[in-house]
Write a protein that holds these residues in place. Structure first.
Motif, PDB file in Angstrom:
ATOM      1  N   THR A   1       0.810  -1.222   0.000  1.00  0.00           N
ATOM      2  CA  THR A   1       0.000   0.000   0.000  1.00  0.00           C
ATOM      3  C   THR A   1       0.840   1.266   0.000  1.00  0.00           C
ATOM      4  N   GLN A   2       2.179   1.107   0.045  1.00  0.00           N
ATOM      5  CA  GLN A   2       3.093   2.244   0.114  1.00  0.00           C
ATOM      6  C   GLN A   2       2.720   3.178   1.269  1.00  0.00           C
ATOM      7  N   THR A   3       2.669   2.574   2.464  1.00  0.00           N
ATOM      8  CA  THR A   3       2.307   3.308   3.679  1.00  0.00           C
ATOM      9  C   THR A   3       3.461   3.268   4.673  1.00  0.00           C
ATOM     10  N   PRO A   4       4.079   4.404   5.011  1.00  0.00           N
ATOM     11  CA  PRO A   4       5.184   4.421   5.975  1.00  0.00           C
ATOM     12  C   PRO A   4       4.732   3.953   7.362  1.00  0.00           C
ATOM     13  N   ILE A   5       5.683   3.355   8.094  1.00  0.00           N
ATOM     14  CA  ILE A   5       5.399   2.822   9.425  1.00  0.00           C
ATOM     15  C   ILE A   5       6.146   3.644  10.467  1.00  0.00           C
ATOM     16  N   PHE A   6       5.399   4.235  11.381  1.00  0.00           N
ATOM     17  CA  PHE A   6       5.955   4.902  12.565  1.00  0.00           C
ATOM     18  C   PHE A   6       5.514   4.109  13.789  1.00  0.00           C
ATOM     19  N   TRP A   7       6.117   4.383  14.935  1.00  0.00           N
ATOM     20  CA  TRP A   7       5.728   3.640  16.137  1.00  0.00           C
ATOM     21  C   TRP A   7       5.768   4.535  17.363  1.00  0.00           C
ATOM     22  N   SER A   8       4.931   4.184  18.330  1.00  0.00           N
ATOM     23  CA  SER A   8       4.983   4.859  19.622  1.00  0.00           C
ATOM     24  C   SER A   8       6.214   4.355  20.358  1.00  0.00           C
ATOM     25  N   SER A   9       6.603   5.061  21.397  1.00  0.00           N
ATOM     26  CA  SER A   9       7.842   4.729  22.107  1.00  0.00           C
ATOM     27  C   SER A   9       7.758   3.414  22.870  1.00  0.00           C
ATOM     28  N   LYS A  10       6.584   2.814  22.962  1.00  0.00           N
ATOM     29  CA  LYS A  10       6.443   1.598  23.762  1.00  0.00           C
ATOM     30  C   LYS A  10       7.095   0.383  23.125  1.00  0.00           C
TER      31      LYS A  10
ATOM     32  N   SER B   1       9.257  -0.708  19.212  1.00  0.00           N
ATOM     33  CA  SER B   1       9.547  -0.531  17.791  1.00  0.00           C
ATOM     34  C   SER B   1       9.633  -1.898  17.127  1.00  0.00           C
ATOM     35  N   LEU B   2       9.128  -1.989  15.915  1.00  0.00           N
ATOM     36  CA  LEU B   2       9.110  -3.254  15.199  1.00  0.00           C
ATOM     37  C   LEU B   2      10.471  -3.546  14.564  1.00  0.00           C
ATOM     38  N   ALA B   3      10.699  -4.824  14.295  1.00  0.00           N
ATOM     39  CA  ALA B   3      11.954  -5.255  13.673  1.00  0.00           C
ATOM     40  C   ALA B   3      11.840  -5.106  12.160  1.00  0.00           C
ATOM     41  N   ILE B   4      11.992  -3.882  11.692  1.00  0.00           N
ATOM     42  CA  ILE B   4      11.917  -3.549  10.270  1.00  0.00           C
ATOM     43  C   ILE B   4      13.323  -3.169   9.804  1.00  0.00           C
ATOM     44  N   PRO B   5      13.770  -3.614   8.637  1.00  0.00           N
ATOM     45  CA  PRO B   5      15.116  -3.257   8.170  1.00  0.00           C
ATOM     46  C   PRO B   5      15.362  -1.756   8.242  1.00  0.00           C
ATOM     47  N   HIS B   6      16.524  -1.381   8.733  1.00  0.00           N
ATOM     48  CA  HIS B   6      16.788   0.031   9.014  1.00  0.00           C
ATOM     49  C   HIS B   6      16.954   0.872   7.755  1.00  0.00           C
ATOM     50  N   ASN B   7      17.285   0.237   6.658  1.00  0.00           N
ATOM     51  CA  ASN B   7      17.434   0.998   5.416  1.00  0.00           C
ATOM     52  C   ASN B   7      16.185   0.947   4.554  1.00  0.00           C
ATOM     53  N   HIS B   8      15.095   0.443   5.110  1.00  0.00           N
ATOM     54  CA  HIS B   8      13.871   0.329   4.320  1.00  0.00           C
ATOM     55  C   HIS B   8      13.220   1.706   4.174  1.00  0.00           C
ATOM     56  N   PRO B   9      12.803   2.079   2.974  1.00  0.00           N
ATOM     57  CA  PRO B   9      12.228   3.420   2.763  1.00  0.00           C
ATOM     58  C   PRO B   9      10.921   3.647   3.510  1.00  0.00           C
ATOM     59  N   LEU B  10      10.239   2.592   3.963  1.00  0.00           N
ATOM     60  CA  LEU B  10       8.980   2.761   4.678  1.00  0.00           C
ATOM     61  C   LEU B  10       9.171   2.753   6.191  1.00  0.00           C
ATOM     62  N   ARG B  11      10.412   2.693   6.662  1.00  0.00           N
ATOM     63  CA  ARG B  11      10.693   2.786   8.096  1.00  0.00           C
ATOM     64  C   ARG B  11      10.682   4.267   8.473  1.00  0.00           C
ATOM     65  N   GLY B  12       9.571   4.707   9.038  1.00  0.00           N
ATOM     66  CA  GLY B  12       9.430   6.124   9.351  1.00  0.00           C
ATOM     67  C   GLY B  12      10.148   6.545  10.614  1.00  0.00           C
ATOM     68  N   GLY B  13      10.241   5.634  11.604  1.00  0.00           N
ATOM     69  CA  GLY B  13      10.897   5.960  12.865  1.00  0.00           C
ATOM     70  C   GLY B  13       9.893   6.280  13.953  1.00  0.00           C
ATOM     71  N   PRO B  14      10.358   6.881  15.044  1.00  0.00           N
ATOM     72  CA  PRO B  14       9.461   7.234  16.147  1.00  0.00           C
ATOM     73  C   PRO B  14       8.351   8.170  15.693  1.00  0.00           C
ATOM     74  N   ALA B  15       7.153   7.963  16.206  1.00  0.00           N
ATOM     75  CA  ALA B  15       5.998   8.774  15.799  1.00  0.00           C
ATOM     76  C   ALA B  15       6.170  10.241  16.148  1.00  0.00           C
ATOM     77  N   THR B  16       7.042  10.548  17.094  1.00  0.00           N
ATOM     78  CA  THR B  16       7.283  11.949  17.452  1.00  0.00           C
ATOM     79  C   THR B  16       7.811  12.739  16.254  1.00  0.00           C
ATOM     80  N   GLY B  17       8.414  12.059  15.291  1.00  0.00           N
ATOM     81  CA  GLY B  17       8.908  12.758  14.111  1.00  0.00           C
ATOM     82  C   GLY B  17       7.804  13.437  13.328  1.00  0.00           C
ATOM     83  N   LEU B  18       6.572  12.904  13.397  1.00  0.00           N
ATOM     84  CA  LEU B  18       5.461  13.512  12.672  1.00  0.00           C
ATOM     85  C   LEU B  18       5.127  14.912  13.195  1.00  0.00           C
ATOM     86  N   ALA B  19       5.503  15.187  14.446  1.00  0.00           N
ATOM     87  CA  ALA B  19       5.209  16.498  15.021  1.00  0.00           C
ATOM     88  C   ALA B  19       6.028  17.607  14.365  1.00  0.00           C
ATOM     89  N   TYR B  20       7.114  17.246  13.675  1.00  0.00           N
ATOM     90  CA  TYR B  20       7.982  18.255  13.077  1.00  0.00           C
ATOM     91  C   TYR B  20       7.501  18.716  11.698  1.00  0.00           C
TER      92      TYR B  20
END
Length: 616
Positions: A246-255, A257-276
């Motif tokens: 679906t080409q949907t980025p994945i973010f996560w709450s601090s509780k 984080s999922l085991a997603i490859p770190h160089n994957h383009p859909l690894r968004g990171g901590p959800a706090t990044g969306l606040a920026y």
């Protein structure tokens, strides 16, 4: 027929403690965390007899939290044991955090003989079941030895069914030491498969498909309820498969984080990044799907910083229908186990190519870049450090970043504890390339949980490097667990981010009251405490680091030393840092009003400000 054949120990009778231990072993338990007490002797003997590993801690709170940490990273229910009254009282905070953070744990405790009720018997003052009920999903006192297998299996199912959480059974000492009548044992549903994973309603799936296909900027935010969609060891997380389709980025709450490859383009990171996004002149999500992630302060509360108030469709998927819409208006609520939801949606998406046709491709690239914003903000700041308190100390950004860059080679499990240092750890976590990241403080803001969580994670994944990040404040709560780490030869590196302060407290007080006013209270800690020497005293390794340009070499050396001679010795880094700068999270939590609007609100630290009453 009994679901399993009881094993009879040689040289002694089989008693109630054996029944409990063998029932738990049949349910798949292989390890238990706790602290010895004579009330539990027959249970502990029974565990040893059937091969359940016993991991003894220095404090019952840490034992219960170790069971919780084990549950978080393993996906299994954690088991803890605490003795009567005194041990139970010490373990109580662990029950409270497990309930608040929806962690499946089973706590075994004991009490005086039933006949001694209300006699002021040793360790019999408090009614443990009455006290446990407000902080558990299920609490019960066993009174008949033959009913033990049925009760244990019943409680075990409750811990993980629906919204998970803690359960507790009080086994009075006479019940644990009494031999059962074998022809009267009640096994209950011990060996029957009982489904506890509800799936989404078809109509909800169809409605979400319509919304999803129309979205240009969708995102996922995952919480602990989505942990099974991306744990360590999965060949490819099922959520990642859906995200790719679906080409949907994945973010996560601090509780969690999922085991997603770190160089994957859909690894968004901590959800706090969306606040920026508003601050870098970028559009915000137009579809936000919460997967097992509860709304509340971990996702910005009701202020709209992470989850937009306007022009965004909010979808919430949770196994607990009571969580849907609790904090924010939800456009579509789906009551479902998250794994079942993901599997169902993946099948639907596979049959419909329209899910990606309207995507803004720049959205994927931009969301992936949010992880690097902190480097743009602090990367050019000075990073000098002085060995004493007479000059500028190490910038926390540079110190923690350097530690994480070293441990990144190990893809560690990182546990973040403390206030300010916990925020720094969360903001910089992608530098560590972690298999998982867990913020230990949780919904209770409970400092010190990281000691137990790290223990549980190390037992669940003994070959993984566990990085236990502590502030010098949170470090003081359960530092004796360094002894537990050393005795059990665990691969745990503790990093004490040491600024001689209660960092978040002093930062908030300075913002509110100024540095020289009486409001700056109770925020200082000892500048002479040598956490590295404490670690050595408990049988581990320790190093103090004062300068940023010495961090990488020193951390690399201690990590190598920890694994010398094909054995593990836990290590500790005493990282001396400055109190400046203050994290953006603390600034936002204090919530000072805009200039000229000071008289319009009452400032309430760590919550949204309260409109001031007007009488004109």
């Amino acid at each position: 027929m009994p679901p399993f054949e009881l094993k009879h120990p040689k040289g002694r009778e089989l008693v109630g403690g054996d029944l409990v231990a063998q029932t738990l072993a049949h349910l798949g338990v292989t390890v238990a965390f706790g602290l010895h007490g004579g009330h539990l002797d027959s249970f502990l003997t029974g565990c040893a007899f059937v091969g359940i590993k016993l991991v003894d801690t220095r404090h019952e709170t840490a034992a219960v939290q170790a069971a919780e940490g084990y549950a978080k990273v393993s996906g299994k229910t954690g088991l803890a044991f605490v003795t009567a009254n005194s041990g139970f009282a010490n373990g109580y905070p662990g029950l409270a955090t497990a309930l608040a953070d929806r962690s499946p744990i089973f706590v075994v405790t004991s009490s005086p003989p039933l006949r001694d009720a209300e006699t002021n018997a040793l360790q019999g003052f408090h009614d443990q079941v009455v006290l446990a009920r407000p902080v558990t999903k299920f609490a019960h006192r066993a009174t008949v030895v033959e009913e033990l297998p049925r009760l244990v299996s019943h409680a075990w199912r409750i811990a993980s069914a629906g919204a998970p959480g803690p359960v507790l059974i009080d086994f009075p000492v006479d019940i644990l030491f009494t031999p059962p009548r074998f022809n009267a044992i009640s096994w209950g549903s011990l060996d029957r498969q009982i489904s506890s994973r509800p799936g989404p309603a078809p109509a909800s799936v169809d409605e979400l498909a319509r919304l999803w296909k129309a979205a240009k900027r969708p995102v996922f935010i995952t919480g602990t309820g989505a942990a099974d969609t991306g744990r360590i060891g999965a060949s490819q997380p099922i959520l990642l498969q859906l995200a790719e389709a679906t080409q949907t980025p994945i973010f996560w709450s601090s509780k969690f984080s999922l085991a997603i490859p770190h160089n994957h383009p859909l690894r968004g990171g901590p959800a706090t990044g969306l606040a920026y996004l508003p601050y870098i002149q970028q559009e915000r999500p137009d579809l936000l799907i919460l997967l097992g992630a509860r709304t509340g302060f971990l996702l910005g509360g009701r202020n709209g910083a992470i989850i937009p108030h306007k022009d965004c469709t909010l979808v919430q998927v949770d196994v607990d229908g009571g969580e849907i819409g609790r904090t924010l208006p939800v456009d579509l609520g789906i009551v479902s186990d998250v794994s079942e939801f993901v599997n169902t949606m993946a099948k639907k998406v596979a049959l419909d190519a329209a899910f990606t046709t309207s995507r803004d491709r720049d959205w994927i690239k931009m969301t992936s870049s949010l992880k690097g914003l902190i480097h743009r903000r602090y990367g050019s700041d000075p990073k000098q450090g002085c060995p004493d308190d007479t000059g500028d100390r190490m910038h926390p950004y540079h110190g923690i970043k350097a530690v994480f860059e070293v441990v990144a080679d190990h893809e560690p499990i990182v546990i973040g504890d403390g206030g300010e240092c916990g925020v720094w750890a969360g903001d910089l976590i992608e530098c560590a390339k972690p298999a998982h990241f867990l913020a230990a403080t949780g919904y209770l803001g409970f400092l010190g949980n990281g000691w137990g969580y790290s223990l549980g994670a190390a037992v669940a994944h003994p070959d993984k490097l566990i990085v236990n990040v502590q502030g010098d404040g949170s470090a003081g709560f359960h530092i004796a667990e360094l002894d537990t780490y050393a005795r059990h030869r665990l691969k745990i590196l503790t990093v004490v981010v040491n600024n001689y302060r209660w960092g978040m407290s002093i930062a908030g007080q300075d913002i509110l009251y100024g540095e020289s006013t009486p409001g700056r209270l109770l925020s200082s800690l000892s500048p002479v405490c040598r956490f590295d020497k404490v670690a050595e005293g408990f049988g581990g390794l320790g190093v103090r680091i004062d300068k940023a340009d010495e961090v990488q070499a020193a951390v690399k050396q201690i990590v190598e030393d920890m694994a010398a001679n094909n054995d593990f010795t836990p290590g500790l880094v005493n990282l001396i840092v400055d109190t400046d700068p203050v994290t953006e999270t603390t600034k936002s939590m204090v919530g000072m009003p805009a200039p000229g609007r000071e008289k319009e609100v009452v400032v309430v630290p760590y919550y949204d400000n309260i409109p001031r009453a007007r009488y004109d």
